[in-house]
Structures are given as C-alpha cells and as structure tokens.
Design an enzyme around this catalytic site. Structure first.
Site, PDB file in Angstrom:
ATOM      1  N   CYS A   1       0.838  -1.213  -0.037  1.00  0.00           N
ATOM      2  CA  CYS A   1      -0.039   0.115   0.091  1.00  0.00           C
ATOM      3  C   CYS A   1       0.929   1.315  -0.018  1.00  0.00           C
ATOM      4  O   CYS A   1       0.037   2.471  -0.120  1.00  0.00           O
ATOM      5  CB  CYS A   1      -1.013  -0.089   1.310  1.00  0.00           C
ATOM      6  SG  CYS A   1      -2.452  -1.316   1.009  1.00  0.00           S
TER       7      CYS A   1
ATOM      8  N   HIS B   1      -3.258   7.348   2.763  1.00  0.00           N
ATOM      9  CA  HIS B   1      -3.632   6.084   2.168  1.00  0.00           C
ATOM     10  C   HIS B   1      -4.795   5.953   2.635  1.00  0.00           C
ATOM     11  O   HIS B   1      -5.355   6.073   3.985  1.00  0.00           O
ATOM     12  CB  HIS B   1      -2.591   5.324   2.629  1.00  0.00           C
ATOM     13  CG  HIS B   1      -3.042   3.695   2.363  1.00  0.00           C
ATOM     14  ND1 HIS B   1      -3.454   3.447   1.125  1.00  0.00           N
ATOM     15  CD2 HIS B   1      -2.989   2.676   3.203  1.00  0.00           C
ATOM     16  CE1 HIS B   1      -3.773   2.146   1.089  1.00  0.00           C
ATOM     17  NE2 HIS B   1      -3.634   1.679   2.341  1.00  0.00           N
TER      18      HIS B   1
ATOM     19  N   ASN C   1      -9.923   0.262  -0.312  1.00  0.00           N
ATOM     20  CA  ASN C   1      -8.564   0.490   0.099  1.00  0.00           C
ATOM     21  C   ASN C   1      -7.938  -0.084  -1.266  1.00  0.00           C
ATOM     22  O   ASN C   1      -8.065  -1.323  -1.682  1.00  0.00           O
ATOM     23  CB  ASN C   1      -8.197  -0.536   1.125  1.00  0.00           C
ATOM     24  CG  ASN C   1      -6.365  -0.434   1.291  1.00  0.00           C
ATOM     25  OD1 ASN C   1      -5.806   0.097   0.416  1.00  0.00           O
ATOM     26  ND2 ASN C   1      -5.960  -1.250   2.213  1.00  0.00           N
TER      27      ASN C   1
END
Length: 326
Positions: free
Chosen positions: A116, A253, A283
């Site tokens: 990520c 994020h 996500n």
C-alpha cells in the site's frame, strides 16, 4: 555549485473500473452487513475490475489523463515507475507494458512493490531521479487489481479492498515541488499482513487458494499503522522546520477511516482539510494516494502553492510520506 532542482507535480490522473460493489452487494454472498463494514472501516463501496481488465489497463487510463493534464507527450518521458503489488504478469514489469502502450519506448521503466506504500515509494524514487539531474520528466503510477488476490469468503479482508489507479507526471522545476520524502520498513512484521505464495515459495497443493489470499491480523495492523504514521508525520515536519498547522491538506492512504482520523488528529487538522475517498473507493493499495490526490485537484480543493502531506502504510511493513508544495 549547481542550482537546486525540485520534482514538481505537473499533472495528475486517475481511473476507476466501471463496476461498483456496495456493502449490500457483499452481504449477499458473505456474512456481513453495510453497518458492520461502515462502522469498522468507513467504506460504503469499492470498484472492481471487469473480467479481462488488468492492472496495466487501469494504469494506462490514469497515465493518459495525467499526461494530458501536464501537457506532456509520452515520448518526452525519461522514466516510468509503477507502484503495484498486483502486476499483470511476473515479468516484464507492468511499467514496461505501460511504456509500450503509451509509446514511450526507450525510457527506463520498472515496478516498485511496497504494497500500500507503493506509490509513495515510487514517488520518492522518481523525485530522486529528477533531483540528481538524471531525468527531467517522470511518470509515477500507483495501480492495483487487489480483487484478484482476495478470498471472497473471508469477511475480514474481502470487504476492505478495491481496484483503481492514479498517476502523476513529475517535471524538473527550479522553484518548488516535492520538499522531502521519508521511507521506512519493518520486515519483521511480515506475518501481520501478507500474501503467502510467490514464485520461489511456490504453492502448497493442499492450499488451492493460497495464491489469492490476503492474510491480515487486523487489530495488530491498525495499532502499528497509527504509531508508524504518527512517527513519520513528526519526522516530516521536523525535517522541514514546520508546525502542524502549516499543512494545507493531508492526503493519506485510504485504508480505514479511523486511521485517517487518528493521523489528522496528530496534525491538529480538522477533517475538512483531509482528502477522504475510502468511503467510495475502499483500500486500493498503491492506487489510493494518487486517486485521492487527483480527485482533490480536479475538484478544485487543492490549489497551486498549497502545502500537501501524502502518507501511506502497507504490508511489509512499509510506510512513508512525501511533503510537497503543489
């Protein structure tokens, strides 16, 4: 002494697959509910790549939009970096596949896998190429098709992720741009968030779905992420002699609304100065920060001259930040 050169974001772009999977849709085939997901993550829906739609497909669309916004032709690029943990194939890299599609043949191209944190890592690498004078125009992409890696019967993970891509074009600038980047990792925490199968490790015959699972200790990841992001925020501010109130926008994020809120609190920022897309995108791993950045730019919220803090945390563990004057 040569004049200082900055890497400036000249253009942004993003792309989301057409298919939308809502929490209610998920509840039709896994034991969950819209309320359960929203309360724990802030997610309402996510986009899912169509059959045959690859990470490179998403990256291409985002890249073309970023190039157009920057007024840069693909033939002018010196470097292409794609942050992804879901490449189309093992090799060639997704960056090489993307380079060919864009018609940027000849420039360097490679992938960065930091889960990520992939876009932040890729952005830091691209920035260093420009600062060193090795490159003048760099395309940096974060793109993922995490839906291909999920166990759709595991409600602890399948509700979290979505597909998407974002891109930025970096150009050399004598005045301003990316002020600093800060990268970290802790491979000792691998077991908390990982995919257990790779080329060298191979597949275990008794684990048919081993290659498509995301394994995560959710509570442990949450606690570690909050602490790590707190630390990198302080590091970034200290490195630039800034106070918390100096930041115009936090672009984090998009993993979990609670983590985003915790970071905003650390910066003493109200949530109206934080870009949030997790409710609509889920996500998207390396795609999340550039997706959020592009939405913020195109909506007119982020303006030229403002100070932006980008940050991310991912499997590895990896985490990092980028401070830039947009």
């Amino acid at each position: 002494m040569s004049a200082q050169v900055f890497a400036r974001i000249a253009g942004t772009g993003s792309y989301l697959p057409e298919k939308v999977l809502t929490n209610d849709d998920l509840a039709q085939f896994v034991e969950t509910s819209d309320e359960w997901i929203r309360d724990r993550t802030g997610i309402r829906q996510r986009h899912i790549a169509a059959d045959g739609e690859t990470t490179c497909d998403l990256a291409e669309q985002a890249s073309r939009r970023a190039l157009e916004a920057a007024g840069v032709d693909a033939s002018e690029l010196d470097l292409i970096i794609v942050g992804t943990t879901t490449p189309d194939i093992i090799f060639p890299s997704t960056a090489c596949l993307l380079q060919h599609r864009l018609g940027a043949n000849g420039c360097a191209a490679f992938d960065v896998n930091a889960a990520c944190s992939g876009f932040i890592y890729a952005l830091a690498v691209g920035e260093k190429f420009i600062r060193s004078g090795t490159a003048k125009k760099v395309l940096v992409v974060g793109a993922e098709t995490l839906s291909r890696m999920l166990d759709w019967s595991d409600r602890s993970t399948c509700v979290l992720f979505g597909d998407g891509a974002g891109a930025v074009v970096l150009t050399a600038d004598a005045e301003t741009g990316i002020l600093s980047t800060h990268l970290h990792a802790d491979g000792g925490k691998k077991e908390m968030l990982y995919n257990p199968v790779g080329v060298s490790v191979g597949f275990k015959p008794e684990e048919k779905n081993a290659g498509v699972r995301v394994l995560m200790a959710g509570n442990d990841v949450f606690k570690y992420a909050v602490k790590a992001l707190d630390s990198v925020v302080d590091e970034t501010l200290d490195a630039n002699g800034l106070q918390r109130g100096d930041i115009d926008w936090l672009i984090p994020h998009q993993a979990n609304l609670r983590i985003i809120q915790a970071t905003a609190k650390r910066l003493a920022l109200s949530m109206d100065r934080v870009i949030v897309t997790v409710d609509r995108h889920g996500n998207t791993s390396a795609g999340s920060v550039p997706l959020a950045l592009d939405e913020a730019v195109r909506s007119g919220r982020v303006q030229r001259g403002q100070l932006l803090l980008l940050e991310a945390f991912g499997g590895g563990f990896t985490w990092g930040s980028a401070l830039l004057r947009y």
